[in-house]
Design an enzyme around this catalytic site. Structure first.
Site, mmCIF file in Angstrom:
data_model
loop_
_atom_site.group_PDB
_atom_site.id
_atom_site.type_symbol
_atom_site.label_atom_id
_atom_site.label_comp_id
_atom_site.label_asym_id
_atom_site.label_seq_id
_atom_site.Cartn_x
_atom_site.Cartn_y
_atom_site.Cartn_z
ATOM 1 N N SER A 232 13.028 47.474 -39.558
ATOM 2 C CA SER A 232 11.406 47.307 -38.585
ATOM 3 C C SER A 232 12.092 46.561 -37.704
ATOM 4 O O SER A 232 13.249 46.231 -37.452
ATOM 5 C CB SER A 232 10.415 45.930 -39.253
ATOM 6 O OG SER A 232 11.548 44.954 -39.124
ATOM 7 N N LYS A 233 10.983 46.937 -36.560
ATOM 8 C CA LYS A 233 11.106 46.466 -35.365
ATOM 9 C C LYS A 233 11.875 45.699 -35.013
ATOM 10 O O LYS A 233 12.882 45.197 -34.164
ATOM 11 C CB LYS A 233 10.217 46.914 -34.695
ATOM 12 C CG LYS A 233 9.281 48.179 -34.443
ATOM 13 C CD LYS A 233 8.609 48.425 -33.468
ATOM 14 C CE LYS A 233 7.815 50.137 -32.854
ATOM 15 N NZ LYS A 233 6.758 50.100 -32.280
ATOM 16 N N ARG A 234 11.560 44.247 -35.847
ATOM 17 C CA ARG A 234 12.333 43.094 -35.839
ATOM 18 C C ARG A 234 13.508 42.731 -35.419
ATOM 19 O O ARG A 234 14.263 42.224 -35.371
ATOM 20 C CB ARG A 234 11.231 41.774 -36.144
ATOM 21 C CG ARG A 234 10.228 41.815 -35.344
ATOM 22 C CD ARG A 234 8.820 40.531 -36.226
ATOM 23 N NE ARG A 234 8.709 41.687 -37.829
ATOM 24 C CZ ARG A 234 8.224 41.271 -38.522
ATOM 25 N NH1 ARG A 234 7.556 39.442 -38.543
ATOM 26 N NH2 ARG A 234 6.750 41.719 -39.872
#
Length: 502
Positions: A271-273
């Protein structure tokens, strides 16, 4: 164009012809079909890469199809961005938004008449009907099902008679047979799903655009796609897809479910995280397209053996569906860095030098002794310690390259070797080194080393090389003094050494 639809009434998924009639003439046709709704994420790029590699391995065709049927979510410039991203990776398409095929446009928004034709065929077979309910009515059906603790199925509210579809209402597909679904996946093997996965679903929206569930099946058939590669999130929808293939009397392509790309810990999807970002940001960071392509190929595909770098056409030649894994692979940026370093080492020297120079910030270029000649000499040493242009810029901003382009301020106390009582003890050794450097060959670091090495062994390597390096760079940490001398050249080397002796 002749209507390819044939009567489905006597067919079942068990006896359906699974050969595909390809209008393009290629034995293998794959596609990548992104929606233009923003940046191209890593998972999508990997799907495109696998589809491209497989097509090229078998001398087939690769199609870039743009699924732009959700105009509310479309982001301006996304199509060009998708094309630029794939082109950077070296993924070229035989047909795409800029290259119509014998089947017409590769933009779904240009193909609305095709979808209406297939929708009309379903209507004529009694397998599609206008949705007569408002959104509030459907919400009421759903709430009632929840209250009774049963799954909501639209087919339980299917109207007995259908109005004529005028194109302004949603059109729903009527599932003809409620049965267990079975199919074969080239990676996952034989799969199945219960009848609860089947329901009437919208195939044409009120705005005249088709839904994904409908359009991709029509287009895959029209474009002669033989192998459909996509993520595991589509497995749950396969019963719907199969019922449409059956209703339309279309041959099945081969289904290839790709494993998910996991975060660095391997426990959840990337994910972006986790640092997932737009593909072209990696280009900005100085990753080579060959490295990124190789890296992505190895996430979920195991070539077997010990080889990890597959330059040029080697990746195409090695790729196979049989080696695609079922389980997810981790996105390990440290592995990407290692791979980029490996591909940097394969570049011709002039390209390596240009790569390094391009990464140098303006603060370095403005130093008084900056020259492209010195930067080129510094390249190999810098690339030994870095993996990409971000790290080169960080090293430059930390002052690690300043010594090569500006005479340093040398703290005299820093000249002191650990076995010396004071820095003055280093000065006679530097004077002798200065004499030896007068006749040294500065054509290479080895030439400088040859002039000094015998004396270094006589007085102690640290006793000579430590103060010499400090005299040239003013730093405790730097390349060895032979490399520094070669980078600076004979005149500047002797000037700096003489400067600390006086």
């Amino acid at each position: 164009m002749e209507n390819p639809i044939r009567d489905f009434s006597a067919q079942s998924l068990q006896n359906m012809d699974t050969s595909n009639q390809n209008p393009n003439g290629a034995s293998v046709v794959t596609r990548f079909a992104p929606s233009p709704t923003g940046f191209l994420h890593i998972g999508g790029v990997r799907t495109a890469l696998f589809a491209y590699l497989f097509a090229k391995k078998h001398g087939g065709e690769f199609i870039l199809r743009i699924e732009d049927t959700d105009k509310n979510r479309e982001v301006e410039g996304s199509i060009a961005h998708i094309q630029e991203s794939l082109e950077w990776l070296g993924i070229t398409w035989d047909y795409g938004p800029d290259k119509p095929g014998p089947f017409g446009s590769c933009l779904q928004s240009d193909r609305l008449e095709v979808y209406r034709r297939y929708a009309q065929t379903l209507i004529e077979k009694g397998l599609a009907y206008p949705d007569p309910y408002t959104a509030d009515e459907v919400a009421g059906f759903r709430a009632a099902a929840e209250a009774e603790k049963r799954p909501f199925l639209f087919r339980n509210h299917r109207p007995e008679t259908f109005a004529e579809w005028d194109g302004t209402q949603p059109l729903r597909f009527k599932v003809a047979t409620i049965q267990r679904s079975e199919w074969h996946d080239e990676v996952r093997g034989d799969l199945s799903a219960g009848e609860e996965m089947l329901d009437d679903f919208i195939i044409m929206k009120a705005d005249g655009f088709p839904t994904y569930n409908f359009a991709h099946i029509v287009d895959d058939h029209e474009m002669g796609v033989t192998h459909v590669m996509r993520g595991e999130e589509f497995i749950a929808s396969m019963p719907k897809f199969l019922s449409l293939y059956e209703a339309l009397g279309l041959p099945l392509p081969k289904f290839v479910t790709l494993p998910p790309i996991m975060g660095p810990d391997g426990k959840k999807k990337l994910s972006k995280r986790d640092g997932a970002k737009d593909l072209l940001e990696y280009r900005t960071d100085g990753y080579l397209p060959e490295a990124m392509r190789n890296f992505l190929a190895l996430i979920g595909w195991n070539p077997g053996g010990e080889q990890e770098l597959f330059p040029g056409e080697e990746l195409v030649e090695a790729f196979s569906l049989e080696r695609i894994q079922k389980s997810g692979g981790a996105f390990n940026e440290e592995k990407l860095k290692w791979m980029n370093k490996g591909y940097l080492a394969l570049l011709p020297q002039t390209e390596r030098e240009q790569y390094f120079v391009d990464a140098l910030p303006a603060t370095i270029r403005s130093l008084p002794q900056f020259s492209l000649e010195r930067a080129a000499k510094l390249t190999d040493t810098a690339l030994e310690r870095t993996h990409n242009q971000v790290e080169i810029r960080e090293a430059a901003e930390a002052g690690e390259y300043d010594w090569a382009f500006a005479a340093p301020e040398v703290p005299k106390e820093l000249l002191k070797w650990k076995n010396d009582d004071s820095f003055e003890q280093a000065l006679p050794r530097l004077k002798n080194a200065l004499k030896l450097l007068q006749n040294a060959d500065f054509g290479s670091p080895e030439g400088v080393k040859a002039a000094l090495w015998e004396y270094a062994e006589e007085v102690g390597k640290g006793e000579l090389l430590w103060p010499l390096r400090v005299a040239l760079t003013g730093r405790e940490r730097s390349p060895d003094p032979f490399v520094c001398s070669w980078v600076l050249g004979q005149e500047e080397t002797m000037t700096r050494v003489n400067g600390v002796i006086i």
